[in-house]
Write a protein that holds these residues in place. Structure first.
Motif, PDB file in Angstrom:
ATOM      1  N   HIS A   1       1.581  -7.412  11.887  1.00 12.79           N
ATOM      2  CA  HIS A   1       2.905  -6.803  11.970  1.00 12.79           C
ATOM      3  C   HIS A   1       3.505  -7.052  13.356  1.00 12.79           C
ATOM      4  O   HIS A   1       2.772  -7.241  14.341  1.00 12.79           O
ATOM      5  CB  HIS A   1       2.814  -5.292  11.757  1.00 12.79           C
ATOM      6  CG  HIS A   1       2.832  -4.866  10.319  1.00 12.79           C
ATOM      7  ND1 HIS A   1       3.853  -5.192   9.458  1.00 12.79           N
ATOM      8  CD2 HIS A   1       1.951  -4.133   9.595  1.00 12.79           C
ATOM      9  CE1 HIS A   1       3.600  -4.682   8.267  1.00 12.79           C
ATOM     10  NE2 HIS A   1       2.457  -4.048   8.315  1.00 12.79           N
TER      11      HIS A   1
ATOM     12  N   ASN B   1       5.723 -10.172   4.566  1.00 12.71           N
ATOM     13  CA  ASN B   1       4.844  -9.119   5.062  1.00 12.71           C
ATOM     14  C   ASN B   1       3.574  -9.763   5.607  1.00 12.71           C
ATOM     15  O   ASN B   1       2.757 -10.280   4.843  1.00 12.71           O
ATOM     16  CB  ASN B   1       4.513  -8.156   3.912  1.00 12.71           C
ATOM     17  CG  ASN B   1       3.652  -6.978   4.352  1.00 12.71           C
ATOM     18  OD1 ASN B   1       3.077  -6.977   5.436  1.00 12.71           O
ATOM     19  ND2 ASN B   1       3.555  -5.981   3.501  1.00 12.71           N
TER      20      ASN B   1
ATOM     21  N   HIS C   1       1.043  -8.278   7.117  1.00 15.81           N
ATOM     22  CA  HIS C   1      -0.069  -7.339   7.274  1.00 15.81           C
ATOM     23  C   HIS C   1      -1.351  -7.946   6.719  1.00 15.81           C
ATOM     24  O   HIS C   1      -1.443  -8.249   5.524  1.00 15.81           O
ATOM     25  CB  HIS C   1       0.255  -6.016   6.588  1.00 15.81           C
ATOM     26  CG  HIS C   1      -0.569  -4.879   7.093  1.00 15.81           C
ATOM     27  ND1 HIS C   1      -0.381  -3.586   6.670  1.00 15.81           N
ATOM     28  CD2 HIS C   1      -1.594  -4.830   7.987  1.00 15.81           C
ATOM     29  CE1 HIS C   1      -1.239  -2.786   7.286  1.00 15.81           C
ATOM     30  NE2 HIS C   1      -1.990  -3.533   8.084  1.00 15.81           N
TER      31      HIS C   1
END
Length: 258
Positions: free
Chosen positions: A53, A173, A175
């Motif tokens: 992130h 994303n 992550h």
């Protein structure tokens, strides 16, 4: 503020990734929650944290807690967001606070996203994030809540690493708990890759939209992680309650749709 063209090809790719027909064309209204496919804010590698992130310390304050989770959210749908047309997202930090939980210190952050198109507010999306310490291997595992068994509709859903990768790519994303099995197990202490909370919310939203004929609001809260090798049950009641039940009967997510 982040502008973006609501590319119909990206929306069709999400439909296909979820096992649906890719039907969205320019001018069509997007399904609920598909706005998360847009308004990317890519950062160079040096601006990323260990988890993939973006580093905290800007809009999101640094609370000194390394693990992040999308804990829940609430959306109000004001007007259709249409494919093929430029839109913009404005983001505000509504709240941040520290709390002491049973497992240690926690940090809570609420972001408010507004999506505008043609000078019309199409939706308001509140995103609840929680930050926590690294897991203590000697600590007792938290007991997740038991899921209700009074659903009127129950749909079985399986997940695999390919779906998680495609969903991460489409929503930009980074992550690592969703694609890096070594990091997930060794650093964050999970048994496998973690199914995205927003992916579970997306599936519940599509189920709710189908049953209600449209949505004016949707709120969800993650209550336990689901692993990529587990089969889940998407549950629905006509009073607007929805939830995700894990294979051992635990509640992974609860939601309310209107």
């Amino acid at each position: 503020m982040i502008p973006d063209v609501i590319d119909p090809a990206r929306a069709r790719a999400m439909q296909v990734a979820l096992g649906l027909d890719g039907t969205i064309q320019s001018g069509d209204a997007l399904p609920p929650f598909f706005h998360q496919l847009y308004f990317w804010d890519p950062q160079p590698p040096e601006n990323l944290g260990r988890d993939g992130h973006p580093k905290v310390g800007g809009l999101i304050p640094d609370m000194g807690l390394p693990r992040r989770m999308w804990a829940g959210g609430e959306m109000q749908f004001h007007a259709p967001l249409r494919a093929g047309i430029t839109a913009k997202r404005l983001t505000y930090m509504e709240n941040s606070q520290h709390k002491q939980g049973r497992s240690g210190p926690l940090g809570f952050v609420t972001l408010r996203h507004e999506i505008w198109q043609d000078d019309i507010l199409c939706l308001t999306d509140r995103q609840d994030l929680v930050y926590r310490e690294d897991p203590n291997p000697n600590a007792a595992k938290p007991t997740p809540p038991d899921a209700a068994k009074d659903e009127e509709i129950c749909e079985t859903r399986s997940f695999d690493s390919t779906l998680l990768f495609r969903y991460s790519a489409l929503t930009f994303n980074g992550h690592r708990i969703h694609y890096d099995i070594d990091y997930t197990k060794e650093i964050e202490g999970y048994a496998g890759l973690v199914v995205h909370g927003p992916l579970l919310a997306q599936l519940l939203m599509l189920l709710a939209e189908r049953e209600l004929g449209g949505l004016s609001s949707f709120a969800f809260r993650a209550t336990a992680p689901l692993m990529h090798f587990e089969t889940a049950e998407l549950c629905w009641r006509s009073d607007g309650r929805a939830w995700v039940r894990g294979p051992d009967g635990r509640q992974c997510m609860e939601a309310t749709a209107r």
